[in-house]
Design a protein around this motif. Sequence first.
Motif, PDB file in Angstrom:
ATOM      1  N   GLY A   1       0.695  -1.221   0.064  1.00  0.00           N
ATOM      2  CA  GLY A   1       0.174   0.112   0.072  1.00  0.00           C
ATOM      3  C   GLY A   1       0.903   1.151  -0.120  1.00  0.00           C
ATOM      4  N   SER A   2       0.160   2.355  -0.300  1.00  0.00           N
ATOM      5  CA  SER A   2       0.805   3.635  -0.321  1.00  0.00           C
ATOM      6  C   SER A   2       0.224   4.591   0.503  1.00  0.00           C
ATOM      7  N   GLY A   3      -0.568   4.084   1.446  1.00  0.00           N
ATOM      8  CA  GLY A   3      -1.240   5.080   2.549  1.00  0.00           C
ATOM      9  C   GLY A   3      -2.815   4.973   2.088  1.00  0.00           C
TER      10      GLY A   3
ATOM     11  N   GLY B   1      -8.040   2.628  -0.740  1.00  0.00           N
ATOM     12  CA  GLY B   1      -8.662   1.974  -1.844  1.00  0.00           C
ATOM     13  C   GLY B   1      -8.147   0.852  -2.453  1.00  0.00           C
ATOM     14  N   ASN B   2      -8.817   0.481  -3.450  1.00  0.00           N
ATOM     15  CA  ASN B   2      -8.105  -0.599  -4.576  1.00  0.00           C
ATOM     16  C   ASN B   2      -7.129  -0.003  -5.320  1.00  0.00           C
ATOM     17  N   ASP B   3      -5.758  -0.161  -4.887  1.00  0.00           N
ATOM     18  CA  ASP B   3      -4.652   0.297  -5.639  1.00  0.00           C
ATOM     19  C   ASP B   3      -3.576  -0.875  -6.232  1.00  0.00           C
ATOM     20  N   GLU B   4      -2.752  -0.372  -7.021  1.00  0.00           N
ATOM     21  CA  GLU B   4      -1.602  -1.311  -7.353  1.00  0.00           C
ATOM     22  C   GLU B   4      -1.108  -1.781  -5.999  1.00  0.00           C
ATOM     23  N   THR B   5      -0.388  -2.706  -5.901  1.00  0.00           N
ATOM     24  CA  THR B   5       0.297  -3.299  -4.802  1.00  0.00           C
ATOM     25  C   THR B   5       1.701  -2.862  -4.604  1.00  0.00           C
ATOM     26  N   THR B   6       2.148  -3.293  -3.249  1.00  0.00           N
ATOM     27  CA  THR B   6       3.412  -3.179  -2.910  1.00  0.00           C
ATOM     28  C   THR B   6       4.016  -4.562  -2.383  1.00  0.00           C
TER      29      THR B   6
ATOM     30  N   PHE C   1     -10.972  -3.662 -11.317  1.00  0.00           N
ATOM     31  CA  PHE C   1      -9.970  -3.047 -10.509  1.00  0.00           C
ATOM     32  C   PHE C   1      -9.985  -1.422 -10.580  1.00  0.00           C
ATOM     33  N   SER C   2      -9.714  -0.773  -9.606  1.00  0.00           N
ATOM     34  CA  SER C   2      -9.594   0.609  -9.853  1.00  0.00           C
ATOM     35  C   SER C   2      -8.029   0.883  -9.872  1.00  0.00           C
ATOM     36  N   TYR C   3      -7.765   1.171 -11.168  1.00  0.00           N
ATOM     37  CA  TYR C   3      -6.172   1.587 -11.294  1.00  0.00           C
ATOM     38  C   TYR C   3      -5.791   3.087 -11.234  1.00  0.00           C
ATOM     39  N   SER C   4      -4.584   3.309 -10.970  1.00  0.00           N
ATOM     40  CA  SER C   4      -4.120   4.666 -11.092  1.00  0.00           C
ATOM     41  C   SER C   4      -4.176   5.342 -12.516  1.00  0.00           C
ATOM     42  N   PRO C   5      -4.502   6.567 -12.769  1.00  0.00           N
ATOM     43  CA  PRO C   5      -4.616   7.157 -14.106  1.00  0.00           C
ATOM     44  C   PRO C   5      -3.082   6.674 -14.783  1.00  0.00           C
ATOM     45  N   ALA C   6      -1.928   6.686 -14.302  1.00  0.00           N
ATOM     46  CA  ALA C   6      -0.848   6.567 -14.851  1.00  0.00           C
ATOM     47  C   ALA C   6      -0.674   5.187 -15.220  1.00  0.00           C
ATOM     48  N   MET C   7      -1.427   4.209 -14.440  1.00  0.00           N
ATOM     49  CA  MET C   7      -1.363   2.569 -15.241  1.00  0.00           C
ATOM     50  C   MET C   7      -2.417   2.369 -16.326  1.00  0.00           C
ATOM     51  N   ARG C   8      -3.455   3.220 -16.191  1.00  0.00           N
ATOM     52  CA  ARG C   8      -4.786   3.077 -17.070  1.00  0.00           C
ATOM     53  C   ARG C   8      -3.980   3.786 -18.457  1.00  0.00           C
ATOM     54  N   ASP C   9      -3.246   4.846 -18.445  1.00  0.00           N
ATOM     55  CA  ASP C   9      -2.928   5.537 -19.592  1.00  0.00           C
ATOM     56  C   ASP C   9      -1.348   5.274 -19.998  1.00  0.00           C
ATOM     57  N   SER C  10      -0.826   4.115 -19.529  1.00  0.00           N
ATOM     58  CA  SER C  10       0.547   3.991 -19.649  1.00  0.00           C
ATOM     59  C   SER C  10       0.791   3.413 -21.272  1.00  0.00           C
ATOM     60  N   GLY C  11      -0.273   2.643 -21.866  1.00  0.00           N
ATOM     61  CA  GLY C  11      -0.265   2.215 -23.171  1.00  0.00           C
ATOM     62  C   GLY C  11       0.484   0.941 -23.338  1.00  0.00           C
ATOM     63  N   ILE C  12       0.685   0.242 -22.183  1.00  0.00           N
ATOM     64  CA  ILE C  12       1.531  -1.027 -22.236  1.00  0.00           C
ATOM     65  C   ILE C  12       0.610  -2.102 -22.096  1.00  0.00           C
ATOM     66  N   THR C  13       1.280  -3.100 -22.825  1.00  0.00           N
ATOM     67  CA  THR C  13       0.638  -4.326 -23.162  1.00  0.00           C
ATOM     68  C   THR C  13       1.684  -5.328 -22.283  1.00  0.00           C
ATOM     69  N   TRP C  14       1.162  -6.254 -21.550  1.00  0.00           N
ATOM     70  CA  TRP C  14       1.879  -6.980 -20.440  1.00  0.00           C
ATOM     71  C   TRP C  14       2.540  -8.049 -21.231  1.00  0.00           C
TER      72      TRP C  14
ATOM     73  N   ILE D   1       6.399   3.236 -14.947  1.00  0.00           N
ATOM     74  CA  ILE D   1       5.042   3.820 -15.084  1.00  0.00           C
ATOM     75  C   ILE D   1       5.198   4.929 -13.896  1.00  0.00           C
ATOM     76  N   PRO D   2       5.739   5.985 -14.041  1.00  0.00           N
ATOM     77  CA  PRO D   2       5.640   7.090 -12.982  1.00  0.00           C
ATOM     78  C   PRO D   2       4.219   7.536 -12.569  1.00  0.00           C
ATOM     79  N   GLY D   3       4.079   7.473 -11.463  1.00  0.00           N
ATOM     80  CA  GLY D   3       2.505   7.791 -10.869  1.00  0.00           C
ATOM     81  C   GLY D   3       1.898   6.520 -10.724  1.00  0.00           C
ATOM     82  N   THR D   4       2.365   5.442 -10.816  1.00  0.00           N
ATOM     83  CA  THR D   4       1.677   4.258 -10.411  1.00  0.00           C
ATOM     84  C   THR D   4       1.385   4.195  -8.952  1.00  0.00           C
ATOM     85  N   ARG D   5       0.382   3.746  -8.434  1.00  0.00           N
ATOM     86  CA  ARG D   5       0.189   3.511  -6.778  1.00  0.00           C
ATOM     87  C   ARG D   5       0.881   2.333  -6.328  1.00  0.00           C
ATOM     88  N   MET D   6       1.454   1.659  -7.208  1.00  0.00           N
ATOM     89  CA  MET D   6       2.060   0.346  -6.786  1.00  0.00           C
ATOM     90  C   MET D   6       3.479   0.953  -6.297  1.00  0.00           C
ATOM     91  N   SER D   7       3.596   1.026  -4.998  1.00  0.00           N
ATOM     92  CA  SER D   7       5.047   1.396  -4.208  1.00  0.00           C
ATOM     93  C   SER D   7       5.687   0.218  -4.052  1.00  0.00           C
TER      94      SER D   7
END
Length: 150
Positions: free
Chosen positions: A21-23, A26-31, A94-107, A123-129
Amino acid sequence: MKTPNRIVIAAFTLSALSACGSGDSGNDETTVTETSGGPPETAPEGGEEAGSAAAGERLFAQCMACHSVEPGRNGLGPSLHGVFGRAAGADASFSYSPAMRDSGITWTAEELDRFIERPMQTIPGTRMSFIGVRDPQGRADLIAYLETLQ
């Protein structure tokens, strides 16, 4: 008196959870904490590390503090079932950060390798700390395991 196994399990759990978590609540990416893999089980030509899905499954135990491998079962981070070939931030459950949603990455294996090594730089701005997995073999093993989750 606690047994040594209980102490090890408690220490592992606390370290994994303290990194989650990053504090936000909510549903964020993970740490997760940094990890390193064991010696390579095989070494393909060209100097690249071959991943062992079995070793990756063992390493993934740390990730399970926040991620699930069951379809649709999210925790602090999204389920990673079916992550291969999926666009980053595309799982509607899942509720992703805008940075993750807008990254344009395909895994792909390459993108996962880059992200798992240094998530916040990839991915600067990801909530996954998440500090990242610096060990190339550990990353290869995790990716080999994630590829089995289809």
